[in-house]
Design an enzyme around this catalytic site. Structure first.
Site, PDB file in Angstrom:
ATOM      1  N   SER A 251       0.848  -1.194   0.000  1.00  0.00           N
ATOM      2  CA  SER A 251       0.000   0.000   0.000  1.00  0.00           C
ATOM      3  C   SER A 251       0.889   1.252   0.000  1.00  0.00           C
ATOM      4  O   SER A 251       1.716   1.399  -0.882  1.00  0.00           O
ATOM      5  CB  SER A 251      -0.965  -0.052   1.188  1.00  0.00           C
ATOM      6  OG  SER A 251      -1.997   0.887   1.058  1.00  0.00           O
ATOM      7  N   ASP A 470      -8.282  -4.607  -6.638  1.00  0.00           N
ATOM      8  CA  ASP A 470      -7.858  -3.867  -5.443  1.00  0.00           C
ATOM      9  C   ASP A 470      -8.651  -2.567  -5.322  1.00  0.00           C
ATOM     10  O   ASP A 470      -8.607  -1.724  -6.214  1.00  0.00           O
ATOM     11  CB  ASP A 470      -6.361  -3.560  -5.530  1.00  0.00           C
ATOM     12  CG  ASP A 470      -5.776  -3.061  -4.210  1.00  0.00           C
ATOM     13  OD1 ASP A 470      -6.455  -2.287  -3.515  1.00  0.00           O
ATOM     14  OD2 ASP A 470      -4.638  -3.438  -3.897  1.00  0.00           O
ATOM     15  N   HIS A 500      -7.121  -5.976  -1.191  1.00  0.00           N
ATOM     16  CA  HIS A 500      -6.025  -5.019  -1.089  1.00  0.00           C
ATOM     17  C   HIS A 500      -4.730  -5.770  -0.808  1.00  0.00           C
ATOM     18  O   HIS A 500      -4.427  -6.129   0.320  1.00  0.00           O
ATOM     19  CB  HIS A 500      -6.327  -4.035   0.037  1.00  0.00           C
ATOM     20  CG  HIS A 500      -5.355  -2.904   0.150  1.00  0.00           C
ATOM     21  ND1 HIS A 500      -4.878  -2.206  -0.937  1.00  0.00           N
ATOM     22  CD2 HIS A 500      -4.765  -2.331   1.241  1.00  0.00           C
ATOM     23  CE1 HIS A 500      -4.055  -1.250  -0.530  1.00  0.00           C
ATOM     24  NE2 HIS A 500      -3.966  -1.318   0.783  1.00  0.00           N
TER      25      HIS A 500
END
Length: 532
Positions: A251, A470, A500
């Site tokens: 991320s 995602d 994710h």
């Protein structure tokens, strides 16, 4: 006012399901030791490794020897709040780094570290350290690495697993910008203001948050950029005795890893970037991308439930309008489900396919006038525990993001984009459009750049992993990151899946490819695709 633009990988299925199962949504404190830096300082070395390798200062470094040649005093880690300390294989220490890299001989701050030594049977099998960042910005690596270490067992066979709390986070001079009571009160602020009074309250809350950060962080606030954190990572590399940095970023950790590669291309070892932030997008671009990403995930969720996406979207958008007008009752005394909390609850459940059934149950309750399910989901994302205490993750996230971003959209800019954003997503568009103006409104420190610089000519190949479904870091960002890193540097791997992040999410193809790269140095062909 939570932001999802660069959300940490905190809402994985394991975390969410476990938290909801025990009726608890986080701990009251961040990971920390007796000195607030991640553990006591009683000494001790990881048994499998013996004494630390000597620090490996870079001959070209302009940092003082006291920084790059320091020896870490690894000791037993302590727990935080109601959480037990991590197991005996974990050791914690505090690294000293310059507060201001323009004044490297000046004041230093502490960076909290955690490590589990490699399980390699022979010393020659150990590659070095593998440094993790799980996202945010603002996520605590000191607390997250032990929680998810079982997913990295194969990697530990050849690496010491290492993570850290970036500057301004948890045990590393963590920033707290408002009290728990003020945080809960702010959840009543309308994130999609419809009147002049609501708009004024929305912007006043944003300004108050920034003022609180300025009071709390003081001289630290101007030194919380991603570039500063990347420089800290290079000090970690040197002090751990590694010639190259081996890194796993998830991320926001992909932006941090790309920034490191740009600043230190010759020090890039084996870098994996998973759930990739688009480095070509500024504040508005991130919001636009994520409105698309969460809408895409919502439609995939609706299809899986046997519902027509357009019909289901309208139904949920109408629910949010009703909640905006009249917050729903919940089973928690004194708390109601506001529009902000409802949107957060829906969002967090879209992070993983495994939590879609939880969302279904929560939405069914909400349609009957009970907001308890969505409130539980929102509290999980916001790191609120049953006592009403919140972690500081969201505080650090905002302080770091607003130091990075130069772009400062106004309320007028947000209103001008409402139609566009609502066309992209009737559920998330209004929230995302207004967030562009509210997130760094009246911030006390100027932003540094329009977009992160990640070009890394001359760096070793970097593995960039994108997931087609995602929601938080939409798939398109992976290709853009690979391209921005440069020809021969960025190598893209695609997983046709949901959620994710790809690694550890059920794909043997993804896990095997990443493991071969990190453990054997085998670089896949650019564009490789892993299908279910």
């Amino acid at each position: 006012m939570p932001r999802f633009v660069r959300s940490a990988a905190l809402a994985t299925a394991a975390t969410l399901v476990a938290a909801l199962a025990v009726g608890c949504t986080g701990s009251s404190d961040d990971q920390g030791g007796k000195d607030g830096k991640g553990g006591d300082r009683s000494g001790g070395r990881p048994a499998a490794q013996g004494a630390d390798p000597k620090p490996r200062p870079d001959p070209s470094s302009t940092l003082p020897a006291a920084v790059v040649s320091q020896r870490l005093d690894w000791g037993a880690c302590e727990g935080s709040g109601k959480d037990a300390p991590p197991g005996g294989e974990w050791r914690c220490a505090t690294l000293k780094v310059p507060l201001d890299y323009a004044k490297p001989d000046g004041e230093t701050i502490g960076i909290a570290l955690i490590r589990a030594a490699s399980t390699a049977k022979k010393r020659g099998d150990r590659i070095g350290s593998l440094l993790f960042n799980f996202g945010g910005p603002g996520g605590s690596g000191v607390s997250m690495l032990p929680a998810f270490a079982s997913a990295y067992g194969d990697l530990r066979e050849r690496y010491d697993l290492v993570s850290f709390d970036p500057r301004g986070v948890a045990g590393s001079e963590g920033v707290r910008c408002r009290s728990d009571r003020q945080t809960q009160a702010a959840e009543k602020t309308d994130p999609t203001p419809d009147t002049r009074a609501e708009e004024k309250a929305y912007l006043a809350d944003a300004a108050a948050f920034g003022a609180g950060c300025a009071r709390a962080a003081k001289k630290l606030l101007p030194h919380l950029s991603t570039a500063d954190a990347a420089r800290d990572m290079d000090v970690i590399r040197q002090v751990l005795g590694d010639e190259k940095l081996h890194y796993f970023g998830i991320s926001y950790g992909t932006e941090l890893g790309g920034t490191y590669a740009h600043l230190f291309p010759k020090k890039v070892g084996r870098l994996t970037l998973d759930a990739v932030v688009d480095p070509t997008a500024g504040a508005v671009g991130h919001a636009r991308n994520q409105a698309r990403g969460f809408q895409r995930a919502l439609e995939n969720y609706l299809r899986s439930s046997g519902e027509v996406p357009a019909t289901g979207t309208r139904k949920i958008a109408e629910l949010l309008r009703r909640v905006d007008a009249k917050p729903l009752r919940t089973s928690t005394p004194g708390r109601r489900l506001t529009e902000s909390l409802a949107t957060t609850g829906i969002t967090v459940a879209l992070y993983s396919r495994q939590t879609w059934p939880v969302l279904t149950d929560a939405l069914e309750k909400a349609e009957k006038g009970d907001g308890s399910g969505l409130l539980e989901l929102a509290d999980t994302y916001n790191d609120r525990d049953a006592s009403g205490a919140y972690s500081t993750q969201s505080h650090s996230q905002r302080a770091i993001a607003c130091r990075d971003a130069k772009e400062r959209p106004t309320a007028a800019d947000a209103k001008a984009r409402l139609a566009e954003f609502r066309e992209i997503s009737p559920v998330f568009g209004g929230f995302m459009a207004w967030d562009t103006a509210g997130w760094c409104h009246d911030w006390p420190v100027a932003g540094l750049r329009d977009t992160p610089e990640v070009s890394a000519p001359g760096a070793a190949p970097i593995l960039v992993v994108g997931t087609t479904g995602d929601p938080a870091t939409p798939y398109e960002g992976a290709r853009k990151m690979a391209d921005e890193l440069g020809e021969g540097v960025g190598v893209q791997l695609t997983w046709k899946g949901e959620g994710h992040g790809a690694y550890g999410n059920g794909s043997d193809c993804v896990d095997g490819t990443v493991n071969d790269y990190l453990l054997k140095g085998e670089v896949p062909r650019d564009g490789k695709v892993c299908a279910p």
